[in-house]
Design a protein around this motif. Structure first.
Motif, short mmCIF file in Angstrom:
data_model
loop_
_atom_site.label_atom_id
_atom_site.label_comp_id
_atom_site.label_asym_id
_atom_site.label_seq_id
_atom_site.Cartn_x
_atom_site.Cartn_y
_atom_site.Cartn_z
N GLY A 40 -32.49 23.91 40.08
CA GLY A 40 -33.68 24.76 39.95
C GLY A 40 -34.94 23.98 39.62
O GLY A 40 -35.96 24.56 39.24
N GLU A 41 -34.92 22.65 39.75
CA GLU A 41 -36.11 21.84 39.46
C GLU A 41 -37.06 21.83 40.66
O GLU A 41 -36.64 21.96 41.80
N SER A 42 -38.36 21.65 40.37
CA SER A 42 -39.35 21.70 41.46
C SER A 42 -39.32 20.40 42.27
O SER A 42 -38.95 19.34 41.76
N LEU A 43 -39.72 20.54 43.54
CA LEU A 43 -39.81 19.35 44.40
C LEU A 43 -41.22 19.26 44.98
O LEU A 43 -41.44 19.55 46.15
N THR A 44 -42.15 18.90 44.14
CA THR A 44 -43.53 18.70 44.59
C THR A 44 -43.60 17.39 45.36
O THR A 44 -42.66 16.59 45.34
N HIS A 45 -44.72 17.14 46.01
CA HIS A 45 -44.85 15.86 46.72
C HIS A 45 -44.78 14.69 45.73
O HIS A 45 -44.28 13.62 46.05
#
Length: 596
Positions: free
Chosen positions: A474-479
């Motif tokens: 559930g962790e974010s995957l930003t650039h």
């Protein structure tokens, strides 16, 4: 400024002959209409799959409609790839993609209905001589039992197909048609447009400023779209996680390996065995730094020629002849098929404006395969030719010896046939080389094959493993996240001799394979299996050739690991990867000797 050819300017003999698949657009339209007309026939089997005869007839119709759809898809896709900016063929591809979803929807009742039968009835069907052609299909269906949903849910998932294609489609259009790269000054100071096809050529330049400016221009262009590209890749991860969860797989990785019956250990094994071997890659980077005579080795130096004043120009005609000679160890029959492919309209040779980048082999059962190239007159393109023809001949022999349903081999097996051809070509060239500079040039090329096909693809595989693990928590995957993970992997893989330049953090954004998730590891396992086969063929001769040709003719008639085992290569152990690494160690050793 050097401009790319328009499609209309490409000579006829350098184009594939898609008319071997469909004579003209009218023929394609007729076959499309036939699928639309016959699709409702599937409905007469719904609710009736209770006995062997009904199942046999249903499977036969499924095969007929699937093959017609496959033929339509291959033609539309290949036409689209000739010029991705041509709206007529983009529309044709969209049309057949929608048809594929309809076809899948119409057939979505088959598996759940068969699985609703009691276990003893299922076993009786597997043992039924009247269904012998479909034994593996039935075994696969029983294997999938825990991952198949109810009929309405399966129908709904089939309808989601159009939406699910969006991330890959958007990336493809962005990458091949809309992204415009700046011009770069070549060695002569002329402005040349940077393209996907020319990028590696610039990186192979002897002029370091050309390499650096192409490298920076490439990643600066992707960097401007970092948010969009992170969102597109993120959407692809979401799609795969959705399917994995819907079908009750523990993870997207396990969902992707399950159909092929490949244990997750094979994936993890590859990464851990390559980690074990990273000192070899670090040693190669040290050698590269020494041979280039630079204070700092940069990412844009990875393709720089290591042999002073040595350039190997190979025209397409020369490449064809050399490739044909190099596969002679595989016997006369193999050579005859190779010759037929090289001269028979299988290949689309040169880059043109709007053409899809890279190279691939595609085809439909019952017609010869088609190979897309973007040939440049260099050694690398000759290896690409033999690589793609390895795929083509694998397909040709599978089709000739298997029925439609069992002819389609897995991607896990596909990379073995292509890479074996490369190993034979390298052996052929090295044995004939008398010039130490040429020998060094070839060894460099071989070392770079290990770097790009085993180490780099394993690094990609580890990148995928890491980003999916984050997404599944559930962790974010930003650039920023994607760039950070990718940059750190480059540092780990290339070792202390490499100055890892900041722009490389954007490289994930230009890798189309990330839209075919958990695909790239198969290049590394395939290369390792091929190294093992090549060793056997060159040392044993005919018995090993017979085993190998048996492998090519097997198609997808059994599970991948089993087909390879029967032919003499066990990919469930780290041994083939270690064998490949020992070959890499020998190559570096020979280079170090020549460098003294």
């Amino acid at each position: 400024m050097k401009q790319l050819m328009k499609r209309s300017e490409v000579p006829a003999e350098a184009k594939w002959r898609l008319e071997h698949l469909f004579e003209n657009q009218q023929a394609w339209d007729r076959e499309y209409d036939e699928v639309k007309r016959r699709l409702p026939e599937m409905g007469r089997f719904e609710g009736k799959l209770t006995d062997g005869e009904a199942i046999r007839q249903c499977f036969e119709l499924e095969d007929e409609l699937s093959l017609l759809t496959e033929r339509l898809y291959v033609y539309a896709s290949n036409r689209h790839h000739e010029n991705t900016a041509e709206p007529e063929f983009q529309a044709l591809l969209d049309k057949v993609k929608k048809l594929s979803v309809e076809v899948n929807g119409a057939m979505s009742f088959i598996t759940p209905e068969i699985l609703a039968l009691p276990d003893d009835r299922l076993q009786a069907l597997i043992d039924d001589p009247g269904l012998a052609r479909y034994k593996k299909t039935l075994q696969d269906i029983v294997r999938e039992k825990q991952h198949v949903l109810s009929k309405p849910e399966e129908a709904l998932l089939a309808q989601v197909g159009n939406v699910a294609q969006a991330p890959g489609t958007i990336f493809g259009v962005l990458n091949n048609a809309d992204l415009k790269f700046p011009t770069v000054k070549d060695e002569n100071g002329d402005d040349v447009e940077l393209t996907h096809g020319r990028y590696i050529q610039f990186l192979e330049s002897r002029d370091r400023s050309v390499r650096k400016s192409a490298f920076e221009a490439m990643y600066e262009t992707y960097g401007k779209l970092r948010n969009t590209l992170a969102a597109t890749l993120g959407a692809n991860l979401t799609k795969n996680r959705f399917y994995a969860k819907a079908r009750k797989y523990p993870s997207a990785l396990e969902a992707s390996l399950y159909g092929d019956k490949i244990p997750v250990d094979v994936y993890n094994n590859l990464i851990s065995t390559i980690h074990e071997s990273l000192p070899l890659l670090h040693r190669y980077m040290e050698l590269r730094k020494k041979l280039l005579n630079v204070d700092e080795l940069h990412m844009y130096d990875l393709f720089a020629p290591l042999v002073e004043e040595y350039k190997m120009t190979v025209t397409y005609e020369e490449a064809k002849k050399t490739v044909l000679d190099s596969v002679k160890p595989l016997g006369a029959d193999y050579c005859a098929i190779m010759e037929k492919g090289l001269e028979g309209g299988w290949i689309d040779v040169y880059e043109n404006e709007g053409k899809r980048s890279g190279a691939y082999c595609s085809g439909a059962y019952g017609t010869h395969p088609f190979v897309l190239l973007n040939h440049k007159d260099n050694l690398s393109s000759m290896f690409t030719l033999t690589h793609e023809m390895g795929h083509a001949i694998h397909s040709y022999l599978s089709d000739a010896h298997q029925e439609y349903r069992s002819a389609q081999y897995t991607i896990f097996l596909a990379e073995v046939a292509s890479t074996l051809n490369e190993a034979l070509l390298m052996d052929y060239l090295l044995r004939r080389s008398t010039d130490p500079r040429q020998k060094m040039y070839l060894l460099c090329h071989y070392a770079d094959k290990f770097r790009t096909t085993v180490f780099r693809q394993t690094m990609f595989a580890e990148f995928e493993q890491l980003i999916y693990a984050k997404a599944e928590k559930g962790e974010s995957l930003t650039h920023q996240e994607l760039c950070g993970i990718y940059y750190d992997l480059n540092v780990r893989y290339h070792g202390p001799a490499m100055t890892v330049d900041k722009p490389i953090e954007m490289e994930w954004a230009r890798i189309p394979h990330f839209y075919r998730s958990f695909y790239v590891f198969k290049y590394a396992t395939g290369f390792s299996a091929a190294a093992s086969f090549a060793k056997q063929i060159l040392s044993e001769g005919e018995p090993a050739v017979d085993r190998y040709l048996g492998f090519l003719k097997s198609g997808g008639s059994d599970y991948s690991i089993e087909i390879l085992k029967r032919a003499g290569v066990d990919m469930s152990s780290p041994e083939p990867i270690r064998q490949a690494m020992s070959v890499f160690g020998d190559v570096i050793g020979q280079m170090e000797e020549l460098a003294k």
